[in-house]
Scaffold this active site. Structure first.
Site, PDB file in Angstrom:
ATOM      1  N   PRO A  89       0.823  -1.221   0.000  1.00  0.00           N
ATOM      2  CA  PRO A  89       0.000   0.000   0.000  1.00  0.00           C
ATOM      3  C   PRO A  89       0.855   1.268   0.000  1.00  0.00           C
ATOM      4  O   PRO A  89       0.347   2.354  -0.252  1.00  0.00           O
ATOM      5  CB  PRO A  89      -0.833  -0.117   1.290  1.00  0.00           C
ATOM      6  N   GLU A 116       2.561  -6.458   8.632  1.00  0.00           N
ATOM      7  CA  GLU A 116       2.702  -4.996   8.607  1.00  0.00           C
ATOM      8  C   GLU A 116       3.596  -4.522   7.466  1.00  0.00           C
ATOM      9  O   GLU A 116       3.951  -3.351   7.410  1.00  0.00           O
ATOM     10  CB  GLU A 116       3.268  -4.498   9.942  1.00  0.00           C
ATOM     11  N   ARG A 153      -3.355  -9.077 -20.198  1.00  0.00           N
ATOM     12  CA  ARG A 153      -4.317  -8.605 -21.212  1.00  0.00           C
ATOM     13  C   ARG A 153      -3.631  -7.762 -22.286  1.00  0.00           C
ATOM     14  O   ARG A 153      -4.107  -7.680 -23.410  1.00  0.00           O
ATOM     15  CB  ARG A 153      -5.421  -7.760 -20.571  1.00  0.00           C
ATOM     16  N   ASP A 168     -10.887  -0.496 -24.436  1.00  0.00           N
ATOM     17  CA  ASP A 168     -10.865  -0.494 -22.968  1.00  0.00           C
ATOM     18  C   ASP A 168     -10.835   0.917 -22.391  1.00  0.00           C
ATOM     19  O   ASP A 168     -10.307   1.829 -23.015  1.00  0.00           O
ATOM     20  CB  ASP A 168      -9.566  -1.152 -22.445  1.00  0.00           C
TER      21      ASP A 168
END
Ligand code: ADE
Length: 235
Positions: A89, A116, A153, A168
């Protein structure tokens, strides 16, 4: 193109990476996806992949050595231009253009953190740290699946008709894909726009283009450089 994923939960990803176009592309040999159990690269009897953070603090951190040994083992197997990514993150936000550029590589090694996070020294062994959005997942596995799917893709030969990636969202313009409809022509009073049934392809293209921009304006105004909150604050 080869994807190698280092994780403590290889089983969790196996099925997900076997379905739909990814499964077909793997079966056809267009892409190769290898799952590696991080614990295979530990060197203690308990096969520990985590430990307490120096300086204190809640929770456990993932150790750097198993990842580095895993990377070295994979690098010994994959030739050519290979990039190493940590899913976390704290990474920079994943974009469609990343998927397009990674699709030209020979290999992508994906490291899945848990707990963590990972000992910061991992940054000396990776090329990039990638986040799939501003929220915290329990681990990098689902994020790695996102990177594999988005990149695969864009790899030639994976999506049958090249056309279907060109329409797309985000493909070559900072906008969402156009809304689409299929049969029946009317459902509970909701009609398919007449123009789509007209057979006039110039008109259909123009309609789709306009609808795509409208959808972008409604759902993702920031892609158009607009800040609607600020605009409404200013009256
Ligand atoms: N691991 C935990 N949260 C994540 C996120 N948002 N993106 C990538 N990896 C993660």
């Amino acid at each position: 193109m080869r994807f190698d994923i280092l994780t403590i939960f290889p089983e969790a990803l196996r099925e997900l990476l076997n379905i739909g176009i990814l499964g077909q592309a793997r079966a056809a040999g267009v892409i190769d996806v290898q799952l590696h159990d991080l614990r295979e690269y530990t060197d203690d009897p308990h096969r520990l992949v985590d430990d307490r953070p120096y300086g204190g603090g809640a929770g456990m951190l993932m150790k750097v050595e198993p990842f580095v040994r895993g990377i070295e083992a994979i690098r010994a197997e994959v030739d050519g231009d290979v990039r190493i990514l940590l899913l976390s993150p704290q990474g920079r936000a994943l974009k469609q253009s990343d998927a397009a550029s990674w699709a030209t590589l020979d290999g992508l090694i994906l490291l899945c953190g848990r707990y963590e996070g990972v000992d910061e020294r991992i940054t000396a062994f990776i090329d990039d740290e990638i986040s799939i959005g501003d929220y915290v997942l329990a681990g990098g596995e689902t994020a790695a699946a996102v990177v594999v799917e988005a990149t695969a893709r864009m790899t030639p030969g994976v999506v049958g008709k090249y056309d279907s990636i060109q329409s797309d969202s985000f493909y070559d313009k900072p906008r969402l894909g156009a809304p689409q409809y299929t049969r029946p022509p009317e459902f509970r009073g909701l009609k398919v726009p007449d123009v789509l049934l007209s057979g006039d392809h110039a008109k259909i293209d123009a309609f789709r283009e306009a609808e795509a921009w409208k959808k972008t304006m409604k759902n993702r105004p920031e892609l158009l450089g607009l800040n609607l909150e600020e605009m409404s604050d200013n009256g």
